[in-house]
Design a protein around this motif. Sequence first.
Motif, PDB file in Angstrom:
ATOM      1  N   LEU A  23       0.832  -1.207   0.000  1.00  0.00           N
ATOM      2  CA  LEU A  23       0.000   0.000   0.000  1.00  0.00           C
ATOM      3  C   LEU A  23       0.863   1.251   0.000  1.00  0.00           C
ATOM      4  O   LEU A  23       0.505   2.263  -0.598  1.00  0.00           O
ATOM      5  N   PHE A  35      -7.343  -5.535   8.460  1.00  0.00           N
ATOM      6  CA  PHE A  35      -7.078  -4.237   9.075  1.00  0.00           C
ATOM      7  C   PHE A  35      -7.632  -4.183  10.493  1.00  0.00           C
ATOM      8  O   PHE A  35      -8.479  -4.978  10.883  1.00  0.00           O
ATOM      9  N   GLU A  67     -15.148  -1.753   9.180  1.00  0.00           N
ATOM     10  CA  GLU A  67     -15.141  -0.712   8.152  1.00  0.00           C
ATOM     11  C   GLU A  67     -14.403  -1.149   6.899  1.00  0.00           C
ATOM     12  O   GLU A  67     -14.189  -0.343   6.004  1.00  0.00           O
ATOM     13  N   THR A  68     -13.978  -2.404   6.852  1.00  0.00           N
ATOM     14  CA  THR A  68     -13.375  -2.885   5.616  1.00  0.00           C
ATOM     15  C   THR A  68     -14.308  -3.855   4.899  1.00  0.00           C
ATOM     16  O   THR A  68     -14.105  -4.169   3.740  1.00  0.00           O
ATOM     17  N   PHE A  93     -17.848  -4.832   3.059  1.00  0.00           N
ATOM     18  CA  PHE A  93     -18.731  -4.043   2.199  1.00  0.00           C
ATOM     19  C   PHE A  93     -20.167  -4.282   2.634  1.00  0.00           C
ATOM     20  O   PHE A  93     -20.720  -5.350   2.362  1.00  0.00           O
ATOM     21  N   TRP A 151     -22.991  -3.380   1.652  1.00  0.00           N
ATOM     22  CA  TRP A 151     -24.022  -3.581   0.624  1.00  0.00           C
ATOM     23  C   TRP A 151     -23.946  -4.974   0.000  1.00  0.00           C
ATOM     24  O   TRP A 151     -24.771  -5.327  -0.837  1.00  0.00           O
ATOM     25  N   ARG A 152     -22.960  -5.748   0.385  1.00  0.00           N
ATOM     26  CA  ARG A 152     -22.838  -7.105  -0.137  1.00  0.00           C
ATOM     27  C   ARG A 152     -23.162  -8.107   0.950  1.00  0.00           C
ATOM     28  O   ARG A 152     -22.779  -7.913   2.093  1.00  0.00           O
ATOM     29  N   PHE A 176     -15.278 -11.467  -2.923  1.00  0.00           N
ATOM     30  CA  PHE A 176     -14.847 -10.254  -3.619  1.00  0.00           C
ATOM     31  C   PHE A 176     -13.511 -10.393  -4.375  1.00  0.00           C
ATOM     32  O   PHE A 176     -13.438 -10.027  -5.547  1.00  0.00           O
ATOM     33  N   LEU A 181     -12.927  -9.932  -8.501  1.00  0.00           N
ATOM     34  CA  LEU A 181     -11.957  -9.050  -9.156  1.00  0.00           C
ATOM     35  C   LEU A 181     -11.179  -9.790 -10.230  1.00  0.00           C
ATOM     36  O   LEU A 181     -10.755  -9.211 -11.228  1.00  0.00           O
ATOM     37  N   LYS A 221     -15.338   5.283   2.968  1.00  0.00           N
ATOM     38  CA  LYS A 221     -14.349   4.870   3.947  1.00  0.00           C
ATOM     39  C   LYS A 221     -13.046   4.512   3.249  1.00  0.00           C
ATOM     40  O   LYS A 221     -13.011   3.628   2.395  1.00  0.00           O
ATOM     41  N   SER A 280     -10.728   2.891   4.409  1.00  0.00           N
ATOM     42  CA  SER A 280     -10.330   1.513   4.714  1.00  0.00           C
ATOM     43  C   SER A 280     -10.855   0.524   3.668  1.00  0.00           C
ATOM     44  O   SER A 280     -10.191  -0.458   3.355  1.00  0.00           O
ATOM     45  N   ARG A 281     -12.049   0.791   3.125  1.00  0.00           N
ATOM     46  CA  ARG A 281     -12.603  -0.122   2.105  1.00  0.00           C
ATOM     47  C   ARG A 281     -11.819  -0.009   0.812  1.00  0.00           C
ATOM     48  O   ARG A 281     -11.607  -1.004   0.106  1.00  0.00           O
ATOM     49  N   ARG A 295      -8.691   0.805   0.646  1.00  0.00           N
ATOM     50  CA  ARG A 295      -7.383   0.172   0.887  1.00  0.00           C
ATOM     51  C   ARG A 295      -7.478  -1.344   0.758  1.00  0.00           C
ATOM     52  O   ARG A 295      -6.598  -1.991   0.192  1.00  0.00           O
ATOM     53  N   VAL A 296      -8.577  -1.899   1.293  1.00  0.00           N
ATOM     54  CA  VAL A 296      -8.769  -3.341   1.201  1.00  0.00           C
ATOM     55  C   VAL A 296      -8.803  -3.781  -0.266  1.00  0.00           C
ATOM     56  O   VAL A 296      -8.171  -4.759  -0.659  1.00  0.00           O
ATOM     57  N   ALA A 297      -9.514  -3.010  -1.079  1.00  0.00           N
ATOM     58  CA  ALA A 297      -9.600  -3.359  -2.498  1.00  0.00           C
ATOM     59  C   ALA A 297      -8.233  -3.230  -3.165  1.00  0.00           C
ATOM     60  O   ALA A 297      -7.872  -4.024  -4.030  1.00  0.00           O
ATOM     61  N   LYS A 298      -7.464  -2.238  -2.738  1.00  0.00           N
ATOM     62  CA  LYS A 298      -6.118  -2.057  -3.312  1.00  0.00           C
ATOM     63  C   LYS A 298      -5.211  -3.239  -2.986  1.00  0.00           C
ATOM     64  O   LYS A 298      -4.471  -3.702  -3.843  1.00  0.00           O
ATOM     65  N   VAL A 299      -5.285  -3.688  -1.735  1.00  0.00           N
ATOM     66  CA  VAL A 299      -4.468  -4.842  -1.343  1.00  0.00           C
ATOM     67  C   VAL A 299      -4.827  -6.047  -2.207  1.00  0.00           C
ATOM     68  O   VAL A 299      -3.980  -6.857  -2.563  1.00  0.00           O
ATOM     69  N   MET A 300      -6.127  -6.139  -2.563  1.00  0.00           N
ATOM     70  CA  MET A 300      -6.567  -7.256  -3.403  1.00  0.00           C
ATOM     71  C   MET A 300      -6.283  -7.000  -4.874  1.00  0.00           C
ATOM     72  O   MET A 300      -6.787  -7.709  -5.734  1.00  0.00           O
ATOM     73  N   ALA A 353      -7.195  -4.602  -6.846  1.00  0.00           N
ATOM     74  CA  ALA A 353      -8.256  -4.076  -7.703  1.00  0.00           C
ATOM     75  C   ALA A 353      -7.711  -2.888  -8.484  1.00  0.00           C
ATOM     76  O   ALA A 353      -6.952  -2.093  -7.942  1.00  0.00           O
ATOM     77  N   SER A 369     -12.300  -0.896 -11.085  1.00  0.00           N
ATOM     78  CA  SER A 369     -13.015  -1.770 -10.153  1.00  0.00           C
ATOM     79  C   SER A 369     -13.241  -1.084  -8.814  1.00  0.00           C
ATOM     80  O   SER A 369     -14.299  -1.236  -8.208  1.00  0.00           O
ATOM     81  N   LYS A 411     -16.966  -0.921  -7.877  1.00  0.00           N
ATOM     82  CA  LYS A 411     -17.349  -1.930  -6.884  1.00  0.00           C
ATOM     83  C   LYS A 411     -17.236  -1.442  -5.446  1.00  0.00           C
ATOM     84  O   LYS A 411     -17.729  -2.091  -4.536  1.00  0.00           O
ATOM     85  N   VAL A 412     -16.551  -0.336  -5.230  1.00  0.00           N
ATOM     86  CA  VAL A 412     -16.413   0.152  -3.856  1.00  0.00           C
ATOM     87  C   VAL A 412     -16.981   1.563  -3.692  1.00  0.00           C
ATOM     88  O   VAL A 412     -17.935   1.778  -2.947  1.00  0.00           O
ATOM     89  N   PRO A 458     -20.982   2.043  -5.062  1.00  0.00           N
ATOM     90  CA  PRO A 458     -22.009   1.494  -4.170  1.00  0.00           C
ATOM     91  C   PRO A 458     -22.043   2.168  -2.801  1.00  0.00           C
ATOM     92  O   PRO A 458     -23.115   2.390  -2.250  1.00  0.00           O
ATOM     93  N   GLU A 459     -20.869   2.512  -2.294  1.00  0.00           N
ATOM     94  CA  GLU A 459     -20.862   3.119  -0.963  1.00  0.00           C
ATOM     95  C   GLU A 459     -21.493   4.513  -0.974  1.00  0.00           C
ATOM     96  O   GLU A 459     -22.083   4.934   0.021  1.00  0.00           O
TER      97      GLU A 459
END
Lengths: 258, 247
Positions: A60, A84, A89-90, A92, A94-95, A103, A107, B142, B144-145, B147-152, B154, B158, B162-163, B166-167
């Motif tokens: 990151l 984390f 807060e990590t 989702f 809505w899912r 997820f 991807l 957020k 944090s959400r 960041r989570v997608a970045k670690v994965m 995305a 995306s 996807k983040v 929708p949020e």
Amino acid sequence: MENSVIVRNLYKSFPKDIKKSSYVSIIEDVSIEIKSGEFVTFFGPNGCGKTTFLNVLSGLLPPDEGEILIQGKNPGTTKIGYIFQNFPETLFPWRKNIDNIAFPLELKGMSKVERYKNVIELERSLGIEIDNGLYPYKLSSGQQQLVAIARALIDQPYVLLMDEPFNALDFQTRVFVEDKILDIWEKTKTTILFVSHDIDESIYLADRVVFFTKMPAKIACIMEVNLPRPRHQQMMTSKEFFSLRSKAIEIFRKVMER
Amino acid sequence: MRKELIVGPIVFLLIWALFSYLKIVNPVLIPTPWAVIVRFTELFYRGEIWADLLATLYRLLFGFALSIVVGIPLGLILGSSKRLSDSFEFLIDFFRSIPASALFPMFLLFFGIGDKAKVSVVVFSCSLIIIIYTMYGVRNCKESRIRVAKVMKANKFSIFTKVIFPESLPHIFAGVRISISIALILVVVTEMFIGTKYGLGRLIYDSHLMFRLSTMYAAILIAGILGYMLNKIFMVVESKVFHWAGK
């Protein structure tokens, strides 16, 4: 055993202000090699740069200097799971849980049928029960934590990074999730790097405890934990545990004096 | 439905009836509830209201739809870049602060007295509201959400679809819901002051001029019911679709 994570002479600093005129050093000259399948905890005073360390490891944040290899590759191109600190807060909201866990597969462009098959497979192999059709906010915090862990593991990462993941949990849930993560680790043989500011937890979970100094974080000492596996909570009352604990507190005291 | 819900309306009707039958207020100004209800049913029964109602609905929904089409994409673009939103924040805030009614003459000059002017007023006000809410939604995602997608691993697309998108949807929808109420106010007012043949606003204003007060009150009632129903529909959709908001 081959090394899963290799960190060599890692440095990281942050600008003090927006003008970037001066920098504070967060991590200084950290080097460590972690074997594949090892469980290593990182213990240090609050605000010593533990989270930054994981953020750099996960790709990151770019390091200022030094080298990070995960399974021989740069973190930006390796599969990494990261739990984390503020895990609710990590997720989702809505899912549904199943779509949260799936997820990372989504991807990659995997079809829905395949994704769901994978999630159910994973839940069964890890021995965790999650109500897949519910939304995460309907679950208890311990269950939410399991969703976050399952999501981090679904794509079979080479390494799982965990940043004080059990902080927000009450004692009972915490004990449950600690043992669950040990169980999952035994089953998956995933290398785990676990940051903690709880000394008992750091010893209980780990093969090795890495002590960080006050900021800037350097490695002060690495302590081997040779308690037998599988671990169980009663071990925390054993003589061996207590002697490790006293040793750890002694190390920590020296860290804080420095 | 809870039984208590009906208490308020009954009390209201009773007080209204009391005022009109006891002639506490000049009965010419307040017809009896009965007279208004009869007129209300007549308007529908004889089909007199449809042209007005449909004209109002057409302007309302057309303006509202255009506001969504303009507002959401602009809000998403502005919200995605801190630089862009900082650059335009003042301008958007300022335009939003102008009372839409102050702009009627300008829109009249530009678009004449047809539907274009009325719809433009709606689009001007509502798209700004939707832009602001959308921007706010995107900027309040957020970290944090993401960041989570970045670690994965995305990619940016995306992460957005996807983040972030929708949020921010509950915020966007809140803006949309507020817009529909404001759109109704604006359509009714423009129908009064920017001339037209049909429309609820026109009906209210004309019956006022011709002193057909039962008709005026009946039309007000219809406008009220319309506003209430629109808001209610959006509230129900909100609680069903975005039950997860703020979690």
